[in-house]
Scaffold this motif. Structure first.
Motif, mmCIF file in Angstrom:
data_model
loop_
_atom_site.group_PDB
_atom_site.id
_atom_site.type_symbol
_atom_site.label_atom_id
_atom_site.label_comp_id
_atom_site.label_asym_id
_atom_site.label_seq_id
_atom_site.Cartn_x
_atom_site.Cartn_y
_atom_site.Cartn_z
ATOM 1 N N TYR A 102 1.125 -13.193 0.575
ATOM 2 C CA TYR A 102 1.695 -11.846 0.453
ATOM 3 C C TYR A 102 0.628 -10.850 -0.018
ATOM 4 O O TYR A 102 0.499 -9.751 0.538
ATOM 5 C CB TYR A 102 2.861 -11.894 -0.534
ATOM 6 N N ILE A 103 -0.144 -11.256 -1.023
ATOM 7 C CA ILE A 103 -1.187 -10.368 -1.570
ATOM 8 C C ILE A 103 -2.256 -10.101 -0.511
ATOM 9 O O ILE A 103 -2.698 -8.962 -0.320
ATOM 10 C CB ILE A 103 -1.816 -10.999 -2.828
ATOM 11 N N ILE A 104 -2.689 -11.156 0.182
ATOM 12 C CA ILE A 104 -3.731 -10.987 1.208
ATOM 13 C C ILE A 104 -3.265 -9.999 2.279
ATOM 14 O O ILE A 104 -4.000 -9.086 2.666
ATOM 15 C CB ILE A 104 -4.075 -12.348 1.852
ATOM 16 N N ILE A 105 -2.040 -10.174 2.753
ATOM 17 C CA ILE A 105 -1.570 -9.372 3.886
ATOM 18 C C ILE A 105 -1.228 -7.945 3.467
ATOM 19 O O ILE A 105 -1.708 -6.973 4.060
ATOM 20 C CB ILE A 105 -0.362 -10.064 4.540
ATOM 21 N N VAL A 106 -0.418 -7.817 2.429
ATOM 22 C CA VAL A 106 0.122 -6.489 2.101
ATOM 23 C C VAL A 106 -0.919 -5.576 1.448
ATOM 24 O O VAL A 106 -1.043 -4.402 1.830
ATOM 25 C CB VAL A 106 1.372 -6.638 1.204
ATOM 26 N N THR A 107 -1.691 -6.095 0.503
ATOM 27 C CA THR A 107 -2.604 -5.199 -0.225
ATOM 28 C C THR A 107 -3.701 -4.642 0.679
ATOM 29 O O THR A 107 -4.186 -3.529 0.443
ATOM 30 C CB THR A 107 -3.254 -5.921 -1.420
ATOM 31 N N SER A 108 -4.104 -5.397 1.698
ATOM 32 C CA SER A 108 -5.113 -4.868 2.621
ATOM 33 C C SER A 108 -4.523 -3.796 3.525
ATOM 34 O O SER A 108 -5.217 -2.858 3.932
ATOM 35 C CB SER A 108 -5.709 -5.989 3.476
ATOM 36 N N LEU A 109 -3.236 -3.926 3.856
ATOM 37 C CA LEU A 109 -2.618 -2.972 4.779
ATOM 38 C C LEU A 109 -2.232 -1.658 4.106
ATOM 39 O O LEU A 109 -2.311 -0.596 4.732
ATOM 40 C CB LEU A 109 -1.386 -3.611 5.429
ATOM 41 N N VAL A 110 -1.800 -1.720 2.842
ATOM 42 C CA VAL A 110 -1.358 -0.477 2.192
ATOM 43 C C VAL A 110 -2.531 0.464 1.900
ATOM 44 O O VAL A 110 -2.334 1.650 1.651
ATOM 45 C CB VAL A 110 -0.585 -0.757 0.879
ATOM 46 N N ARG A 111 -3.740 -0.082 1.901
ATOM 47 C CA ARG A 111 -4.926 0.755 1.645
ATOM 48 C C ARG A 111 -5.951 0.509 2.752
ATOM 49 O O ARG A 111 -6.956 -0.157 2.540
ATOM 50 C CB ARG A 111 -5.536 0.416 0.274
ATOM 51 N N ASP A 112 -5.676 1.052 3.938
ATOM 52 C CA ASP A 112 -6.632 0.871 5.029
ATOM 53 C C ASP A 112 -7.678 1.987 4.989
ATOM 54 O O ASP A 112 -7.851 2.653 3.977
ATOM 55 C CB ASP A 112 -5.908 0.784 6.373
ATOM 56 N N PHE A 113 -8.348 2.258 6.111
ATOM 57 C CA PHE A 113 -9.460 3.216 6.106
ATOM 58 C C PHE A 113 -8.996 4.673 6.124
ATOM 59 O O PHE A 113 -9.797 5.576 5.954
ATOM 60 C CB PHE A 113 -10.365 2.962 7.329
ATOM 61 N N THR A 114 -7.713 4.910 6.388
ATOM 62 C CA THR A 114 -7.238 6.288 6.502
ATOM 63 C C THR A 114 -6.296 6.616 5.344
ATOM 64 O O THR A 114 -5.107 6.261 5.379
ATOM 65 C CB THR A 114 -6.484 6.477 7.843
ATOM 66 N N PRO A 115 -6.786 7.295 4.305
ATOM 67 C CA PRO A 115 -5.932 7.573 3.140
ATOM 68 C C PRO A 115 -4.660 8.335 3.496
ATOM 69 O O PRO A 115 -3.622 8.178 2.839
ATOM 70 C CB PRO A 115 -6.848 8.401 2.231
ATOM 71 N N ALA A 116 -4.693 9.150 4.544
ATOM 72 C CA ALA A 116 -3.501 9.913 4.914
ATOM 73 C C ALA A 116 -2.358 9.001 5.347
ATOM 74 O O ALA A 116 -1.189 9.395 5.313
ATOM 75 C CB ALA A 116 -3.839 10.889 6.045
ATOM 76 N N ALA A 117 -2.717 7.764 5.766
ATOM 77 C CA ALA A 117 -1.689 6.825 6.249
ATOM 78 C C ALA A 117 -1.256 5.853 5.155
ATOM 79 O O ALA A 117 -0.420 4.989 5.411
ATOM 80 C CB ALA A 117 -2.220 6.046 7.449
ATOM 81 N N TRP A 118 -1.822 5.987 3.966
ATOM 82 C CA TRP A 118 -1.476 5.023 2.914
ATOM 83 C C TRP A 118 0.014 5.093 2.599
ATOM 84 O O TRP A 118 0.582 6.183 2.438
ATOM 85 C CB TRP A 118 -2.272 5.323 1.645
ATOM 86 N N HIS A 119 0.612 3.912 2.491
ATOM 87 C CA HIS A 119 2.041 3.852 2.195
ATOM 88 C C HIS A 119 2.338 2.500 1.552
ATOM 89 O O HIS A 119 1.906 1.481 2.064
ATOM 90 C CB HIS A 119 2.850 4.017 3.491
ATOM 91 N N LEU A 120 3.074 2.521 0.441
ATOM 92 C CA LEU A 120 3.403 1.259 -0.218
ATOM 93 C C LEU A 120 4.484 0.520 0.572
ATOM 94 O O LEU A 120 5.246 1.131 1.322
ATOM 95 C CB LEU A 120 3.890 1.516 -1.646
ATOM 96 N N TYR A 121 4.523 -0.779 0.347
ATOM 97 C CA TYR A 121 5.510 -1.618 1.040
ATOM 98 C C TYR A 121 6.494 -2.196 0.032
ATOM 99 O O TYR A 121 6.092 -2.688 -1.031
ATOM 100 C CB TYR A 121 4.802 -2.758 1.780
ATOM 101 N N SER A 122 7.782 -2.154 0.381
ATOM 102 C CA SER A 122 8.817 -2.797 -0.439
ATOM 103 C C SER A 122 9.745 -3.581 0.486
ATOM 104 O O SER A 122 10.301 -2.999 1.428
ATOM 105 C CB SER A 122 9.636 -1.754 -1.213
ATOM 106 N N PRO A 123 9.920 -4.874 0.252
ATOM 107 C CA PRO A 123 10.805 -5.667 1.117
ATOM 108 C C PRO A 123 12.267 -5.269 0.926
ATOM 109 O O PRO A 123 12.656 -4.818 -0.157
ATOM 110 C CB PRO A 123 10.557 -7.105 0.659
ATOM 111 N N THR A 124 13.063 -5.458 1.968
ATOM 112 C CA THR A 124 14.507 -5.178 1.891
ATOM 113 C C THR A 124 15.264 -6.495 1.727
ATOM 114 O O THR A 124 14.674 -7.585 1.778
ATOM 115 C CB THR A 124 14.989 -4.483 3.173
ATOM 116 N N TRP A 125 16.590 -6.399 1.608
ATOM 117 C CA TRP A 125 17.383 -7.624 1.453
ATOM 118 C C TRP A 125 17.305 -8.485 2.726
ATOM 119 O O TRP A 125 17.454 -9.704 2.663
ATOM 120 C CB TRP A 125 18.835 -7.277 1.122
#
Length: 465
Positions: A392-415
Protein backbone atom coordinates in the motif's frame (compact mmCIF):
# COMPACT_ATOMS: atom_id res chain seq x y z
CA UNK A 1 29.57 -34.88 35.52
CA UNK A 2 26.39 -35.30 37.52
CA UNK A 3 23.61 -37.69 36.53
CA UNK A 4 21.24 -34.82 35.68
CA UNK A 5 23.77 -33.15 33.37
CA UNK A 6 24.36 -36.47 31.59
CA UNK A 7 20.59 -36.74 30.98
CA UNK A 8 20.58 -33.27 29.40
CA UNK A 9 23.27 -34.17 26.86
CA UNK A 10 21.79 -34.22 23.34
CA UNK A 11 21.81 -37.62 21.68
CA UNK A 12 23.59 -37.04 18.37
CA UNK A 13 23.33 -40.66 17.30
CA UNK A 14 19.90 -40.03 15.81
CA UNK A 15 18.04 -37.07 14.34
CA UNK A 16 15.17 -35.48 16.29
CA UNK A 17 11.86 -37.15 15.34
CA UNK A 18 9.80 -35.38 12.67
CA UNK A 19 6.66 -37.12 13.91
CA UNK A 20 6.25 -37.24 17.68
CA UNK A 21 5.15 -40.30 19.62
CA UNK A 22 6.23 -42.88 17.02
CA UNK A 23 2.64 -43.62 15.84
CA UNK A 24 1.81 -46.59 13.64
CA UNK A 25 1.27 -46.03 9.90
CA UNK A 26 -2.42 -46.91 10.28
CA UNK A 27 -2.75 -44.36 13.07
CA UNK A 28 -1.26 -41.69 10.79
CA UNK A 29 -3.68 -42.52 7.97
CA UNK A 30 -6.62 -42.42 10.37
CA UNK A 31 -5.71 -39.05 11.83
CA UNK A 32 -5.00 -37.37 8.47
CA UNK A 33 -8.18 -38.81 6.91
CA UNK A 34 -10.33 -37.99 9.94
CA UNK A 35 -11.49 -34.51 8.74
CA UNK A 36 -12.75 -36.10 5.51
CA UNK A 37 -14.42 -39.15 7.06
CA UNK A 38 -16.18 -37.68 10.08
CA UNK A 39 -18.68 -34.91 10.65
CA UNK A 40 -16.85 -31.62 11.26
CA UNK A 41 -16.74 -30.15 14.74
CA UNK A 42 -18.55 -27.00 15.85
CA UNK A 43 -15.26 -25.11 15.55
CA UNK A 44 -15.17 -25.89 11.84
CA UNK A 45 -18.71 -24.61 11.22
CA UNK A 46 -18.03 -21.43 13.19
CA UNK A 47 -14.89 -20.80 11.15
CA UNK A 48 -16.78 -21.52 7.91
CA UNK A 49 -19.60 -19.15 8.89
CA UNK A 50 -17.09 -16.34 9.53
CA UNK A 51 -15.28 -16.83 6.24
CA UNK A 52 -18.55 -17.07 4.29
CA UNK A 53 -19.75 -13.84 5.90
CA UNK A 54 -16.51 -12.15 4.79
CA UNK A 55 -16.93 -13.59 1.31
CA UNK A 56 -20.53 -12.37 1.11
CA UNK A 57 -19.41 -8.86 2.05
CA UNK A 58 -16.87 -9.03 -0.75
CA UNK A 59 -19.45 -10.24 -3.28
CA UNK A 60 -21.73 -7.32 -2.36
CA UNK A 61 -18.81 -4.90 -2.86
CA UNK A 62 -17.96 -6.47 -6.22
CA UNK A 63 -21.64 -6.25 -7.21
CA UNK A 64 -21.63 -2.51 -6.41
CA UNK A 65 -18.48 -2.16 -8.51
CA UNK A 66 -20.01 -3.91 -11.49
CA UNK A 67 -23.23 -1.88 -11.24
CA UNK A 68 -21.81 1.58 -10.56
CA UNK A 69 -18.27 1.18 -11.94
CA UNK A 70 -14.94 1.64 -10.20
CA UNK A 71 -16.00 5.18 -9.33
CA UNK A 72 -17.22 3.51 -6.13
CA UNK A 73 -13.57 3.06 -5.18
CA UNK A 74 -11.39 5.79 -3.72
CA UNK A 75 -9.28 6.03 -6.89
CA UNK A 76 -8.71 9.45 -8.38
CA UNK A 77 -6.20 11.38 -10.46
CA UNK A 78 -3.28 10.80 -9.92
CA UNK A 79 -3.97 7.71 -7.74
CA UNK A 80 -5.23 5.36 -10.44
CA UNK A 81 -3.68 2.33 -8.74
CA UNK A 82 -4.58 1.74 -5.12
CA UNK A 83 -6.34 -1.05 -3.22
CA UNK A 84 -6.88 -3.34 -6.21
CA UNK A 85 -3.23 -3.44 -7.26
CA UNK A 86 -2.09 -3.50 -3.62
CA UNK A 87 -4.23 -6.59 -3.09
CA UNK A 88 -2.97 -8.16 -6.31
CA UNK A 89 0.70 -7.79 -5.32
CA UNK A 90 -0.07 -8.95 -1.76
CA UNK A 91 -1.81 -12.17 -2.84
CA UNK A 92 0.82 -12.97 -5.47
CA UNK A 93 3.39 -12.68 -2.70
CA UNK A 94 1.40 -15.00 -0.44
CA UNK A 95 1.43 -17.55 -3.23
CA UNK A 96 5.22 -17.70 -3.24
CA UNK A 97 5.93 -19.56 -0.03
CA UNK A 98 3.87 -22.62 -0.94
CA UNK A 99 5.92 -23.51 -3.98
CA UNK A 100 9.11 -22.40 -2.24
CA UNK A 101 8.52 -24.73 0.70
CA UNK A 102 7.42 -27.61 -1.44
CA UNK A 103 9.71 -27.42 -4.49
CA UNK A 104 12.97 -25.95 -3.21
CA UNK A 105 12.96 -27.82 0.08
CA UNK A 106 12.17 -31.02 -1.84
CA UNK A 107 15.15 -30.48 -4.16
CA UNK A 108 17.37 -29.91 -1.12
CA UNK A 109 15.95 -33.06 0.50
CA UNK A 110 14.69 -31.26 3.58
CA UNK A 111 12.57 -33.95 5.21
CA UNK A 112 10.82 -31.52 7.57
CA UNK A 113 8.83 -30.17 4.62
CA UNK A 114 6.63 -33.28 4.54
CA UNK A 115 4.19 -32.15 7.24
CA UNK A 116 3.64 -28.67 5.85
CA UNK A 117 4.15 -28.89 2.08
CA UNK A 118 0.62 -29.98 1.12
CA UNK A 119 -1.12 -27.11 2.91
CA UNK A 120 1.46 -24.65 1.61
CA UNK A 121 0.92 -25.84 -1.99
CA UNK A 122 -2.85 -25.48 -1.63
CA UNK A 123 -2.32 -22.02 -0.20
CA UNK A 124 -0.37 -21.08 -3.34
CA UNK A 125 -3.25 -22.13 -5.59
CA UNK A 126 -5.86 -20.24 -3.57
CA UNK A 127 -3.71 -17.11 -3.19
CA UNK A 128 -3.03 -16.88 -6.94
CA UNK A 129 -6.77 -17.30 -7.60
CA UNK A 130 -7.47 -14.38 -5.24
CA UNK A 131 -4.73 -12.32 -6.91
CA UNK A 132 -6.13 -12.96 -10.37
CA UNK A 133 -9.43 -11.31 -9.48
CA UNK A 134 -8.03 -7.84 -8.89
CA UNK A 135 -6.59 -6.93 -12.31
CA UNK A 136 -9.90 -8.06 -13.82
CA UNK A 137 -11.92 -5.91 -11.41
CA UNK A 138 -9.53 -3.01 -11.88
CA UNK A 139 -10.30 -2.87 -15.60
CA UNK A 140 -13.81 -1.67 -14.79
CA UNK A 141 -15.04 -3.62 -17.81
CA UNK A 142 -13.96 -7.22 -17.07
CA UNK A 143 -14.54 -8.44 -20.63
CA UNK A 144 -11.62 -6.24 -21.75
CA UNK A 145 -9.37 -8.83 -20.10
CA UNK A 146 -9.68 -10.85 -23.30
CA UNK A 147 -7.77 -8.12 -25.17
CA UNK A 148 -4.60 -8.99 -23.27
CA UNK A 149 -4.55 -12.49 -24.74
CA UNK A 150 -2.66 -12.57 -28.08
CA UNK A 151 -5.43 -13.91 -30.31
CA UNK A 152 -4.95 -13.58 -34.11
CA UNK A 153 -7.61 -11.24 -35.48
CA UNK A 154 -8.66 -9.78 -38.82
CA UNK A 155 -7.64 -6.24 -37.82
CA UNK A 156 -4.03 -7.24 -37.17
CA UNK A 157 -4.18 -5.68 -33.71
CA UNK A 158 -1.79 -7.18 -31.19
CA UNK A 159 -1.13 -6.57 -27.55
CA UNK A 160 1.91 -4.54 -26.56
CA UNK A 161 4.51 -7.24 -25.95
CA UNK A 162 6.89 -4.62 -24.53
CA UNK A 163 4.59 -4.00 -21.57
CA UNK A 164 5.38 -5.68 -18.22
CA UNK A 165 1.63 -5.89 -17.67
CA UNK A 166 1.50 -8.44 -20.48
CA UNK A 167 4.50 -10.27 -19.05
CA UNK A 168 2.52 -10.47 -15.81
CA UNK A 169 -0.29 -12.37 -17.47
CA UNK A 170 2.06 -15.00 -18.86
CA UNK A 171 4.21 -15.26 -15.72
CA UNK A 172 1.30 -15.60 -13.30
CA UNK A 173 -0.67 -18.01 -15.49
CA UNK A 174 2.43 -20.18 -16.00
CA UNK A 175 3.16 -20.15 -12.29
CA UNK A 176 -0.44 -21.10 -11.50
CA UNK A 177 -0.45 -23.95 -14.03
CA UNK A 178 2.84 -25.46 -12.83
CA UNK A 179 1.87 -25.05 -9.16
CA UNK A 180 -1.50 -26.74 -9.81
CA UNK A 181 0.17 -29.68 -11.58
CA UNK A 182 2.78 -29.97 -8.83
CA UNK A 183 0.05 -30.03 -6.21
CA UNK A 184 -2.06 -32.57 -8.08
CA UNK A 185 0.83 -34.95 -8.80
CA UNK A 186 1.72 -34.96 -5.10
CA UNK A 187 -1.90 -35.78 -4.26
CA UNK A 188 -2.21 -38.89 -6.45
CA UNK A 189 -0.88 -41.50 -3.93
CA UNK A 190 -3.08 -40.03 -1.19
CA UNK A 191 -6.12 -40.02 -3.46
CA UNK A 192 -5.51 -43.73 -4.05
CA UNK A 193 -5.30 -44.27 -0.28
CA UNK A 194 -8.63 -42.45 0.16
CA UNK A 195 -10.09 -44.55 -2.67
CA UNK A 196 -9.12 -47.73 -0.84
CA UNK A 197 -10.44 -46.47 2.52
CA UNK A 198 -13.84 -45.07 1.60
CA UNK A 199 -17.01 -47.17 1.47
CA UNK A 200 -19.10 -44.44 -0.12
CA UNK A 201 -19.71 -45.27 -3.80
CA UNK A 202 -19.73 -41.66 -5.01
CA UNK A 203 -16.51 -40.82 -3.17
CA UNK A 204 -14.88 -44.04 -4.37
CA UNK A 205 -15.74 -43.18 -7.98
CA UNK A 206 -14.36 -39.65 -7.64
CA UNK A 207 -11.17 -40.80 -5.89
CA UNK A 208 -10.72 -43.58 -8.47
CA UNK A 209 -10.89 -41.12 -11.36
CA UNK A 210 -8.61 -38.58 -9.69
CA UNK A 211 -6.02 -41.19 -8.62
CA UNK A 212 -5.51 -42.21 -12.28
CA UNK A 213 -5.38 -45.92 -11.57
CA UNK A 214 -2.62 -45.67 -8.95
CA UNK A 215 -1.78 -49.10 -7.48
CA UNK A 216 1.29 -48.38 -5.31
CA UNK A 217 3.48 -50.50 -7.58
CA UNK A 218 7.23 -49.93 -7.87
CA UNK A 219 6.76 -48.80 -11.47
CA UNK A 220 4.23 -46.17 -10.42
CA UNK A 221 6.51 -44.89 -7.67
CA UNK A 222 9.46 -44.62 -10.09
CA UNK A 223 7.43 -42.56 -12.56
CA UNK A 224 6.01 -40.48 -9.74
CA UNK A 225 9.46 -39.59 -8.38
CA UNK A 226 10.71 -38.57 -11.83
CA UNK A 227 7.72 -36.34 -12.59
CA UNK A 228 7.79 -34.80 -9.11
CA UNK A 229 11.46 -33.86 -9.42
CA UNK A 230 10.93 -32.37 -12.89
CA UNK A 231 7.99 -30.27 -11.71
CA UNK A 232 9.95 -29.15 -8.64
CA UNK A 233 12.78 -28.08 -10.95
CA UNK A 234 10.32 -26.15 -13.16
CA UNK A 235 8.56 -24.49 -10.24
CA UNK A 236 11.71 -23.25 -8.51
CA UNK A 237 12.77 -20.59 -11.08
CA UNK A 238 9.13 -19.54 -11.37
CA UNK A 239 9.14 -18.60 -7.69
CA UNK A 240 11.77 -15.98 -8.46
CA UNK A 241 10.52 -14.94 -11.88
CA UNK A 242 6.88 -14.19 -11.04
CA UNK A 243 7.40 -11.50 -8.45
CA UNK A 244 10.40 -10.11 -10.34
CA UNK A 245 8.08 -9.51 -13.29
CA UNK A 246 5.42 -8.04 -10.99
CA UNK A 247 8.07 -5.62 -9.74
CA UNK A 248 8.77 -4.56 -13.35
CA UNK A 249 5.25 -3.08 -13.47
CA UNK A 250 6.66 -0.45 -11.13
CA UNK A 251 10.40 -0.40 -11.79
CA UNK A 252 10.19 0.35 -15.53
CA UNK A 253 8.17 3.51 -14.87
CA UNK A 254 9.78 6.89 -14.16
CA UNK A 255 7.71 7.56 -11.05
CA UNK A 256 9.67 8.54 -7.91
CA UNK A 257 9.91 5.61 -5.51
CA UNK A 258 9.20 3.06 -8.24
CA UNK A 259 12.04 3.67 -10.69
CA UNK A 260 14.73 1.61 -8.96
CA UNK A 261 16.78 -1.46 -9.84
CA UNK A 262 16.43 -2.97 -6.37
CA UNK A 263 12.76 -3.83 -6.89
CA UNK A 264 13.08 -7.39 -8.31
CA UNK A 265 15.08 -8.89 -5.39
CA UNK A 266 13.21 -6.63 -2.96
CA UNK A 267 9.83 -7.91 -4.18
CA UNK A 268 10.97 -11.54 -4.17
CA UNK A 269 12.27 -11.31 -0.59
CA UNK A 270 9.07 -9.55 0.47
CA UNK A 271 6.94 -12.18 -1.25
CA UNK A 272 8.72 -15.05 0.48
CA UNK A 273 8.49 -13.19 3.78
CA UNK A 274 4.74 -12.58 3.51
CA UNK A 275 4.20 -16.11 2.21
CA UNK A 276 5.93 -17.66 5.21
CA UNK A 277 3.87 -15.41 7.47
CA UNK A 278 0.64 -16.70 5.93
CA UNK A 279 1.84 -20.34 5.96
CA UNK A 280 2.54 -20.00 9.68
CA UNK A 281 -0.91 -18.51 10.25
CA UNK A 282 -2.71 -21.27 8.34
CA UNK A 283 -0.65 -24.17 9.74
CA UNK A 284 -1.06 -23.07 13.35
CA UNK A 285 -4.85 -23.04 12.82
CA UNK A 286 -4.85 -26.40 10.98
CA UNK A 287 -2.75 -28.23 13.58
CA UNK A 288 -4.99 -26.96 16.36
CA UNK A 289 -8.39 -27.50 14.71
CA UNK A 290 -7.58 -31.05 13.48
CA UNK A 291 -5.43 -32.12 16.48
CA UNK A 292 -2.32 -32.67 14.34
CA UNK A 293 0.20 -31.24 16.81
CA UNK A 294 2.24 -34.45 16.80
CA UNK A 295 2.72 -34.24 12.99
CA UNK A 296 3.07 -30.47 12.59
CA UNK A 297 5.34 -30.20 15.60
CA UNK A 298 6.97 -27.25 17.29
CA UNK A 299 10.19 -28.23 15.50
CA UNK A 300 8.46 -27.54 12.17
CA UNK A 301 7.25 -24.15 13.39
CA UNK A 302 10.71 -23.43 14.81
CA UNK A 303 12.37 -24.07 11.45
CA UNK A 304 9.82 -21.94 9.62
CA UNK A 305 10.33 -19.15 12.14
CA UNK A 306 14.09 -19.24 11.45
CA UNK A 307 13.49 -18.88 7.70
CA UNK A 308 11.04 -16.05 8.40
CA UNK A 309 13.66 -14.28 10.51
CA UNK A 310 16.27 -14.65 7.75
CA UNK A 311 13.97 -13.23 5.08
CA UNK A 312 12.83 -10.40 7.36
CA UNK A 313 16.45 -9.27 7.58
CA UNK A 314 16.67 -9.25 3.77
CA UNK A 315 13.54 -7.09 3.68
CA UNK A 316 15.01 -4.79 6.34
CA UNK A 317 18.17 -4.44 4.22
CA UNK A 318 16.00 -3.38 1.25
CA UNK A 319 14.22 -0.83 3.48
CA UNK A 320 17.60 0.66 4.42
CA UNK A 321 18.79 0.76 0.81
CA UNK A 322 15.80 2.79 -0.39
CA UNK A 323 16.65 6.02 1.51
CA UNK A 324 20.37 5.44 0.92
CA UNK A 325 19.90 5.27 -2.87
CA UNK A 326 17.64 8.33 -2.78
CA UNK A 327 20.25 10.29 -0.81
CA UNK A 328 23.29 9.00 -2.73
CA UNK A 329 21.72 9.70 -6.14
CA UNK A 330 21.23 13.35 -5.22
CA UNK A 331 17.75 13.30 -6.78
CA UNK A 332 15.65 15.83 -4.80
CA UNK A 333 12.36 14.28 -5.92
CA UNK A 334 13.32 10.81 -4.67
CA UNK A 335 14.60 12.26 -1.40
CA UNK A 336 11.37 14.26 -0.95
CA UNK A 337 9.39 11.04 -1.33
CA UNK A 338 11.48 9.29 1.33
CA UNK A 339 10.76 12.13 3.77
CA UNK A 340 7.07 12.12 2.83
CA UNK A 341 6.73 8.41 3.53
CA UNK A 342 8.22 8.79 7.00
CA UNK A 343 6.54 12.06 8.01
CA UNK A 344 3.68 12.75 5.60
CA UNK A 345 0.00 11.84 5.45
CA UNK A 346 0.71 8.09 5.31
CA UNK A 347 3.43 8.09 8.01
CA UNK A 348 1.33 6.00 10.42
CA UNK A 349 1.06 3.20 7.88
CA UNK A 350 4.76 3.48 7.09
CA UNK A 351 5.82 3.09 10.74
CA UNK A 352 3.36 0.25 11.40
CA UNK A 353 4.81 -1.47 8.34
CA UNK A 354 8.38 -0.96 9.57
CA UNK A 355 7.51 -2.20 13.05
CA UNK A 356 5.71 -5.31 11.82
CA UNK A 357 8.28 -6.25 9.16
CA UNK A 358 11.57 -5.26 10.79
CA UNK A 359 11.31 -5.01 14.57
CA UNK A 360 8.68 -7.65 15.46
CA UNK A 361 10.46 -10.52 13.60
CA UNK A 362 13.59 -9.84 15.67
CA UNK A 363 11.78 -11.59 18.53
CA UNK A 364 12.35 -14.81 16.57
CA UNK A 365 16.00 -14.76 17.63
CA UNK A 366 14.77 -16.27 20.90
CA UNK A 367 14.10 -20.00 20.91
CA UNK A 368 11.38 -19.71 23.57
CA UNK A 369 9.39 -17.38 21.31
CA UNK A 370 9.91 -19.54 18.23
CA UNK A 371 8.44 -22.49 20.13
CA UNK A 372 5.62 -20.56 21.83
CA UNK A 373 2.71 -21.18 19.43
CA UNK A 374 0.35 -18.33 20.54
CA UNK A 375 3.14 -15.73 20.30
CA UNK A 376 4.25 -17.14 16.94
CA UNK A 377 0.66 -16.89 15.71
CA UNK A 378 0.45 -13.21 16.70
CA UNK A 379 3.80 -12.51 15.01
CA UNK A 380 2.60 -14.19 11.82
CA UNK A 381 -0.55 -12.03 11.81
CA UNK A 382 1.53 -8.87 12.30
CA UNK A 383 3.77 -9.90 9.40
CA UNK A 384 0.69 -10.24 7.18
CA UNK A 385 -0.48 -6.78 8.23
CA UNK A 386 2.97 -5.31 7.69
CA UNK A 387 3.42 -6.82 4.26
CA UNK A 388 0.01 -5.65 3.04
CA UNK A 389 0.88 -2.14 4.25
CA UNK A 390 4.23 -2.35 2.45
CA UNK A 391 2.49 -2.74 -0.91
CA UNK A 392 0.00 0.00 0.00
CA UNK A 393 2.79 2.43 0.94
CA UNK A 394 4.81 1.65 -2.20
CA UNK A 395 1.85 2.15 -4.53
CA UNK A 396 -0.09 5.01 -2.96
CA UNK A 397 2.66 7.30 -1.66
CA UNK A 398 4.41 7.41 -5.04
CA UNK A 399 1.16 8.24 -6.84
CA UNK A 400 -0.12 11.00 -4.55
CA UNK A 401 3.10 12.97 -5.13
CA UNK A 402 4.03 12.59 -8.79
CA UNK A 403 5.95 15.10 -10.94
CA UNK A 404 3.04 17.52 -11.36
CA UNK A 405 2.15 19.30 -8.09
CA UNK A 406 -1.06 20.65 -9.62
CA UNK A 407 -2.32 17.06 -9.87
CA UNK A 408 -1.44 16.09 -6.30
CA UNK A 409 -4.37 14.49 -4.54
CA UNK A 410 -4.58 12.33 -1.42
CA UNK A 411 -6.16 8.90 -1.56
CA UNK A 412 -8.73 7.51 0.88
CA UNK A 413 -10.26 4.03 0.42
CA UNK A 414 -14.05 3.62 0.50
CA UNK A 415 -16.12 0.86 2.08
CA UNK A 416 -16.18 -0.85 -1.32
CA UNK A 417 -12.37 -1.04 -1.32
CA UNK A 418 -12.39 -2.57 2.17
CA UNK A 419 -15.29 -4.84 1.18
CA UNK A 420 -13.39 -6.34 -1.75
CA UNK A 421 -10.26 -6.79 0.39
CA UNK A 422 -12.32 -8.50 3.12
CA UNK A 423 -14.02 -10.64 0.50
CA UNK A 424 -10.65 -11.81 -0.85
CA UNK A 425 -9.65 -12.99 2.64
CA UNK A 426 -13.06 -14.66 2.95
CA UNK A 427 -12.56 -16.44 -0.38
CA UNK A 428 -9.05 -17.57 0.58
CA UNK A 429 -9.96 -18.99 3.98
CA UNK A 430 -13.20 -20.54 2.69
CA UNK A 431 -11.17 -22.42 0.07
CA UNK A 432 -8.69 -23.50 2.76
CA UNK A 433 -11.53 -24.85 4.94
CA UNK A 434 -13.19 -26.67 2.03
CA UNK A 435 -9.82 -28.12 1.05
CA UNK A 436 -9.33 -29.46 4.57
CA UNK A 437 -12.67 -31.30 4.33
CA UNK A 438 -12.16 -32.83 0.90
CA UNK A 439 -8.44 -33.62 0.53
CA UNK A 440 -5.64 -34.66 2.93
CA UNK A 441 -4.04 -31.54 4.39
CA UNK A 442 -0.85 -33.53 5.02
CA UNK A 443 0.77 -35.91 2.58
CA UNK A 444 0.10 -39.40 3.94
CA UNK A 445 2.70 -41.08 1.76
CA UNK A 446 5.48 -38.61 2.57
CA UNK A 447 4.84 -38.43 6.32
CA UNK A 448 5.02 -42.21 6.57
CA UNK A 449 8.50 -42.02 5.08
CA UNK A 450 9.86 -39.79 7.85
CA UNK A 451 8.54 -41.69 10.87
CA UNK A 452 11.06 -43.40 13.12
CA UNK A 453 9.80 -46.87 12.20
CA UNK A 454 10.28 -46.17 8.47
CA UNK A 455 14.07 -46.18 8.63
CA UNK A 456 16.64 -48.51 10.19
CA UNK A 457 18.30 -46.64 13.04
CA UNK A 458 21.88 -46.86 14.22
CA UNK A 459 22.04 -47.80 17.87
CA UNK A 460 25.42 -47.19 19.41
CA UNK A 461 26.84 -50.12 21.35
CA UNK A 462 24.19 -52.57 20.13
CA UNK A 463 25.31 -55.63 18.22
CA UNK A 464 23.88 -55.86 14.66
CA UNK A 465 24.32 -59.58 14.45
Amino acid sequence: MSASSIDEVIDYTKAPPLVEGNPTLTHLDDDIAKPMEHRPSAKYFIALAITLAMLTFGIIAVGYTFYYGIGMWGNNIPVGWAFAITNFVFWIGIGHAGTLISAILFLFRQRWRTAIARTAEAMTIFAVMCAGLFPVLHLGRPWFMAFIIPIPNQHGLWINFNSPLVWDVFAVSTYFTVSLMFWYIGLIPDLATMRDRTTNKIKKTIYSILSLGWRFSNRHWQHYEKVYVILAGLATPLVFSVHSIVSFDFAVSILPGWHTTIFPPYFVAGAIFSGFGMVLTVLIIVRKVFNLEYIITKDHLDRMAKVTLLVSMMVAYAYLLEPFIAWYSGDPVDWYLVIQRATGHYALGFWIMTTCNVFVPQLLWFKKIRRCVPVLFVISLLINVGMWLERYIIIVTSLVRDFTPAAWHLYSPTWVDFGILTGSFGLFFTLVLLFSRTLPVISMSEVKGVTESAHPAHQAGVSHE
